[in-house]
Design a protein around this motif. Structure first.
Motif, PDB file in Angstrom:
ATOM      1  N   GLY A 135       0.798  -1.528   0.038  1.00 15.89           N
ATOM      2  CA  GLY A 135       0.458   0.084  -0.040  1.00 15.89           C
ATOM      3  C   GLY A 135       0.969   1.215  -0.284  1.00 15.89           C
ATOM      4  O   GLY A 135       1.852   1.186   0.177  1.00 15.89           O
ATOM      5  N   ALA A 136      -0.229   2.209   0.542  1.00 18.08           N
ATOM      6  CA  ALA A 136       0.543   3.359   0.266  1.00 18.08           C
ATOM      7  C   ALA A 136       0.036   4.723   1.265  1.00 18.08           C
ATOM      8  O   ALA A 136      -1.354   4.717   0.804  1.00 18.08           O
ATOM      9  CB  ALA A 136       1.477   4.157  -1.049  1.00 18.08           C
ATOM     10  N   ALA A 137       0.736   5.343   1.886  1.00 12.74           N
ATOM     11  CA  ALA A 137      -0.116   6.599   2.008  1.00 12.74           C
ATOM     12  C   ALA A 137       0.546   7.888   1.716  1.00 12.74           C
ATOM     13  O   ALA A 137       1.247   8.149   1.428  1.00 12.74           O
ATOM     14  CB  ALA A 137       0.003   6.681   3.900  1.00 12.74           C
ATOM     15  N   ILE A 138      -0.411   9.054   1.822  1.00 17.91           N
ATOM     16  CA  ILE A 138      -0.582  10.127   0.734  1.00 17.91           C
ATOM     17  C   ILE A 138      -0.982  11.658   2.219  1.00 17.91           C
ATOM     18  O   ILE A 138      -2.243  11.200   2.276  1.00 17.91           O
ATOM     19  CB  ILE A 138      -1.092  10.461  -0.346  1.00 17.91           C
ATOM     20  CG1 ILE A 138      -0.560   9.672  -1.538  1.00 17.91           C
ATOM     21  CG2 ILE A 138      -1.148  12.033  -1.757  1.00 17.91           C
ATOM     22  CD1 ILE A 138      -1.603   9.919  -2.902  1.00 17.91           C
ATOM     23  N   GLN A 139      -0.177  12.323   2.493  1.00 17.46           N
ATOM     24  CA  GLN A 139      -0.455  12.936   3.179  1.00 17.46           C
ATOM     25  C   GLN A 139      -0.111  13.843   3.171  1.00 17.46           C
ATOM     26  O   GLN A 139       0.982  14.554   2.639  1.00 17.46           O
ATOM     27  CB  GLN A 139       0.597  12.659   4.463  1.00 17.46           C
ATOM     28  CG  GLN A 139      -0.388  13.443   6.504  1.00 17.46           C
ATOM     29  CD  GLN A 139       0.571  12.723   7.092  1.00 17.46           C
ATOM     30  OE1 GLN A 139       1.412  11.287   7.299  1.00 17.46           O
ATOM     31  NE2 GLN A 139       0.804  13.581   7.895  1.00 17.46           N
ATOM     32  N   ARG A 140      -1.321  15.255   3.460  1.00 15.32           N
ATOM     33  CA  ARG A 140      -1.081  16.818   3.342  1.00 15.32           C
ATOM     34  C   ARG A 140      -0.682  17.125   5.420  1.00 15.32           C
ATOM     35  O   ARG A 140      -1.844  17.195   5.179  1.00 15.32           O
ATOM     36  CB  ARG A 140      -1.986  17.329   2.652  1.00 15.32           C
ATOM     37  CG  ARG A 140      -1.692  18.424   2.416  1.00 15.32           C
ATOM     38  CD  ARG A 140      -0.347  18.884   1.319  1.00 15.32           C
ATOM     39  NE  ARG A 140      -0.591  20.399   1.410  1.00 15.32           N
ATOM     40  CZ  ARG A 140       0.192  20.875   0.763  1.00 15.32           C
ATOM     41  NH1 ARG A 140       0.853  19.958   0.057  1.00 15.32           N
ATOM     42  NH2 ARG A 140       0.111  22.652   0.514  1.00 15.32           N
ATOM     43  N   ASN A 141       0.466  18.005   5.013  1.00 13.42           N
ATOM     44  CA  ASN A 141      -0.030  18.571   6.235  1.00 13.42           C
ATOM     45  C   ASN A 141       0.086  20.414   6.633  1.00 13.42           C
ATOM     46  O   ASN A 141       1.121  20.443   5.215  1.00 13.42           O
ATOM     47  CB  ASN A 141       1.261  18.044   6.927  1.00 13.42           C
ATOM     48  CG  ASN A 141       1.639  16.920   7.297  1.00 13.42           C
ATOM     49  OD1 ASN A 141       0.766  16.176   8.003  1.00 13.42           O
ATOM     50  ND2 ASN A 141       2.751  15.821   7.144  1.00 13.42           N
ATOM     51  N   ARG A 142      -0.104  20.866   7.439  1.00  9.46           N
ATOM     52  CA  ARG A 142      -0.306  22.023   7.510  1.00  9.46           C
ATOM     53  C   ARG A 142       0.008  22.652   8.768  1.00  9.46           C
ATOM     54  O   ARG A 142      -0.287  22.026  10.016  1.00  9.46           O
ATOM     55  CB  ARG A 142      -1.570  22.573   7.186  1.00  9.46           C
ATOM     56  CG  ARG A 142      -2.074  22.536   5.803  1.00  9.46           C
ATOM     57  CD  ARG A 142      -2.938  23.963   4.795  1.00  9.46           C
ATOM     58  NE  ARG A 142      -2.723  25.426   5.363  1.00  9.46           N
ATOM     59  CZ  ARG A 142      -1.903  25.708   4.820  1.00  9.46           C
ATOM     60  NH1 ARG A 142      -1.608  24.772   3.153  1.00  9.46           N
ATOM     61  NH2 ARG A 142      -0.926  26.841   4.411  1.00  9.46           N
ATOM     62  N   ALA A 143       1.456  23.046   9.135  1.00  9.76           N
ATOM     63  CA  ALA A 143       1.838  23.891  10.492  1.00  9.76           C
ATOM     64  C   ALA A 143       2.591  25.289  10.265  1.00  9.76           C
ATOM     65  O   ALA A 143       3.213  25.252   8.749  1.00  9.76           O
ATOM     66  CB  ALA A 143       2.572  22.885  10.679  1.00  9.76           C
ATOM     67  N   ASP A 144       1.816  25.727  10.823  1.00 14.42           N
ATOM     68  CA  ASP A 144       2.491  27.162  10.914  1.00 14.42           C
ATOM     69  C   ASP A 144       2.515  28.019   9.714  1.00 14.42           C
ATOM     70  O   ASP A 144       3.085  28.438   9.026  1.00 14.42           O
ATOM     71  CB  ASP A 144       3.776  27.691  11.003  1.00 14.42           C
ATOM     72  CG  ASP A 144       4.411  26.339  12.814  1.00 14.42           C
ATOM     73  OD1 ASP A 144       2.982  27.039  13.655  1.00 14.42           O
ATOM     74  OD2 ASP A 144       5.270  26.371  12.768  1.00 14.42           O
ATOM     75  N   LEU A 189       4.586  11.201   0.865  1.00 14.52           N
ATOM     76  CA  LEU A 189       4.298   9.706   0.470  1.00 14.52           C
ATOM     77  C   LEU A 189       5.057   9.105   0.540  1.00 14.52           C
ATOM     78  O   LEU A 189       6.423   8.568   1.234  1.00 14.52           O
ATOM     79  CB  LEU A 189       4.078   9.890  -1.185  1.00 14.52           C
ATOM     80  CG  LEU A 189       4.202   8.079  -1.922  1.00 14.52           C
ATOM     81  CD1 LEU A 189       2.838   8.053  -1.817  1.00 14.52           C
ATOM     82  CD2 LEU A 189       4.781   8.428  -3.426  1.00 14.52           C
ATOM     83  N   SER A 190       3.957   7.707   0.967  1.00 19.08           N
ATOM     84  CA  SER A 190       5.044   6.425   2.242  1.00 19.08           C
ATOM     85  C   SER A 190       3.968   5.774   1.525  1.00 19.08           C
ATOM     86  O   SER A 190       3.432   4.880   1.798  1.00 19.08           O
ATOM     87  CB  SER A 190       4.323   6.458   4.165  1.00 19.08           C
ATOM     88  OG  SER A 190       4.652   8.138   3.945  1.00 19.08           O
ATOM     89  N   PRO A 191       5.113   4.861   0.522  1.00 22.62           N
ATOM     90  CA  PRO A 191       4.963   2.924   0.143  1.00 22.62           C
ATOM     91  C   PRO A 191       4.895   2.735   1.640  1.00 22.62           C
ATOM     92  O   PRO A 191       5.891   3.050   2.440  1.00 22.62           O
ATOM     93  CB  PRO A 191       6.016   3.126  -0.834  1.00 22.62           C
ATOM     94  CG  PRO A 191       6.797   4.560  -1.127  1.00 22.62           C
ATOM     95  CD  PRO A 191       6.145   4.999  -0.192  1.00 22.62           C
ATOM     96  N   GLN A 192       4.354   1.169   1.612  1.00 27.23           N
ATOM     97  CA  GLN A 192       3.816   1.494   2.728  1.00 27.23           C
ATOM     98  C   GLN A 192       4.043  -0.883   2.421  1.00 27.23           C
ATOM     99  O   GLN A 192       3.419  -0.663   1.444  1.00 27.23           O
ATOM    100  CB  GLN A 192       2.790   0.864   3.970  1.00 27.23           C
ATOM    101  CG  GLN A 192       2.726   2.589   3.970  1.00 27.23           C
ATOM    102  CD  GLN A 192       1.712   3.060   4.807  1.00 27.23           C
ATOM    103  OE1 GLN A 192       0.627   2.120   4.297  1.00 27.23           O
ATOM    104  NE2 GLN A 192       1.811   4.005   5.424  1.00 27.23           N
ATOM    105  N   PHE A 193       4.296  -1.428   2.945  1.00 26.14           N
ATOM    106  CA  PHE A 193       4.423  -3.209   3.100  1.00 26.14           C
ATOM    107  C   PHE A 193       3.620  -3.767   4.764  1.00 26.14           C
ATOM    108  O   PHE A 193       4.203  -3.797   5.621  1.00 26.14           O
ATOM    109  CB  PHE A 193       5.020  -3.812   2.397  1.00 26.14           C
ATOM    110  CG  PHE A 193       6.476  -4.086   3.083  1.00 26.14           C
ATOM    111  CD1 PHE A 193       6.371  -5.575   4.157  1.00 26.14           C
ATOM    112  CD2 PHE A 193       7.373  -2.804   3.358  1.00 26.14           C
ATOM    113  CE1 PHE A 193       7.468  -6.195   4.674  1.00 26.14           C
ATOM    114  CE2 PHE A 193       8.489  -3.313   4.418  1.00 26.14           C
ATOM    115  CZ  PHE A 193       8.291  -4.536   4.738  1.00 26.14           C
ATOM    116  N   LYS A 194       2.902  -4.729   4.328  1.00 29.44           N
ATOM    117  CA  LYS A 194       2.837  -5.777   5.958  1.00 29.44           C
ATOM    118  C   LYS A 194       2.602  -7.025   5.408  1.00 29.44           C
ATOM    119  O   LYS A 194       2.118  -7.611   4.680  1.00 29.44           O
ATOM    120  CB  LYS A 194       1.571  -4.825   6.855  1.00 29.44           C
ATOM    121  CG  LYS A 194       1.280  -6.076   7.370  1.00 29.44           C
ATOM    122  CD  LYS A 194       0.634  -5.790   8.829  1.00 29.44           C
ATOM    123  CE  LYS A 194      -0.715  -5.093   8.096  1.00 29.44           C
ATOM    124  NZ  LYS A 194      -1.780  -4.783   8.920  1.00 29.44           N
ATOM    125  N   ALA A 195       3.588  -7.834   5.574  1.00 30.36           N
ATOM    126  CA  ALA A 195       4.146  -9.684   5.600  1.00 30.36           C
ATOM    127  C   ALA A 195       3.689 -10.330   6.266  1.00 30.36           C
ATOM    128  O   ALA A 195       3.959 -10.405   7.834  1.00 30.36           O
ATOM    129  CB  ALA A 195       5.606  -9.517   5.621  1.00 30.36           C
TER     130      ALA A 195
END
Length: 256
Positions: free
Chosen positions: A100-109, A116-122
């Protein structure tokens, strides 16, 4: 007065500008989430998933199945926020690995950043008679809005024990490598979580997690099961270090 403002409830119009903007963002996200639920419930089957919770379980999707998690997190006493979309699938050709993957949009100050974070779980071990599962999970992180795009990596060993049908206990131990303001840090990570099925349509979830010499926090809230297709999370969290920041999270999980 603009027409849009006349349509807002009077208590919203009298809030300070920053709180008014935060409330409007939350109302917009809830409206979008409910609209997605209504649309996607017509074509998908959904079950429990990790969602916005940090402590992972050791389960993966069945071969040929996918899930999508979406959530929005808003800090209670600051303008910081984050929005995440995270799809994951287990392919029939790799029945013990979820990608999988996670697409994250952060706002700070007042500044925004997309990651973008590619992911795996076995899945390493699963014994239904013992109620025990063991997995290995990992992810890497890349930031789109700066010159140094590689932002870090994580490895995690989730263990799930289900002593009886309504109760699941999760234990995580792992390692993280991160760039913090240009400084490279390596830390051991840990987490404990509990899920209790209070009713067929309601699960209560709580977790405590942290890093050695770094982040320490807890999160808790109900998970609402809308039929057998959609799960909705309502989460409150608090940091246990520094200024003890607090946040609220709304999310949805669907599987197809």
């Amino acid at each position: 007065m603009p027409k849009a403002n006349r349509l807002l409830p009077s208590f919203v119009r009298h809030l300070p500008p920053a709180q008014g903007r935060t409330l409007r963002r939350n109302l917009l996200f809830v409206s979008i989430t409910l609209s997605m639920i209504g649309l996607l419930s017509l074509m998908s089957d959904a079950f429990a998933a990790g969602g916005a919770y940090v402590v992972d379980d050791a389960g993966i999707n069945a071969p040929g199945e996918c899930n999508v998690d979406v959530w929005y997190q808003d800090a209670r006493h600051s303008p910081n926020s984050s929005s995440v979309v995270s799809p994951a699938c287990t392919f029939k050709e790799l029945p013990t690995v979820q990608l999988g993957a996670a697409i994250q949009r952060n706002r700070a100050d007042g500044q925004g950043e997309t990651q973008l974070s590619p992911q795996f779980k076995a899945q390493l071990f699963s014994r239904e008679d013992l109620g025990l599962q063991l997995a290995l999970a990992g992810s890497t992180h890349f930031a789109f809005d700066r010159a140094h795009s590689f932002d870090g990596a994580d490895l995690n060993l989730p263990i799930t024990w289900q002593p009886f049908e309504a109760l699941r206990l999760n234990l995580n131990t792992g390692w993280t490598h991160a760039y913090d303001d240009g400084e490279q840090n390596h830390r051991w990570t840990w987490g404990t979580g509990v899920e209790y099925d209070l009713a067929r349509s309601l699960t209560l979830i709580a977790e405590r997690y942290g890093q050695r010499g770094g982040e320490q926090a807890w999160q808790a809230g109900p998970r609402l099961h809308i039929g057998e297709r959609i799960d909705v999370d309502l989460i409150v969290g608090r940091s246990l270090i520094g200024e003890r920041d607090q946040w609220l999270t709304t999310g949805a999980t669907l599987r197809f």
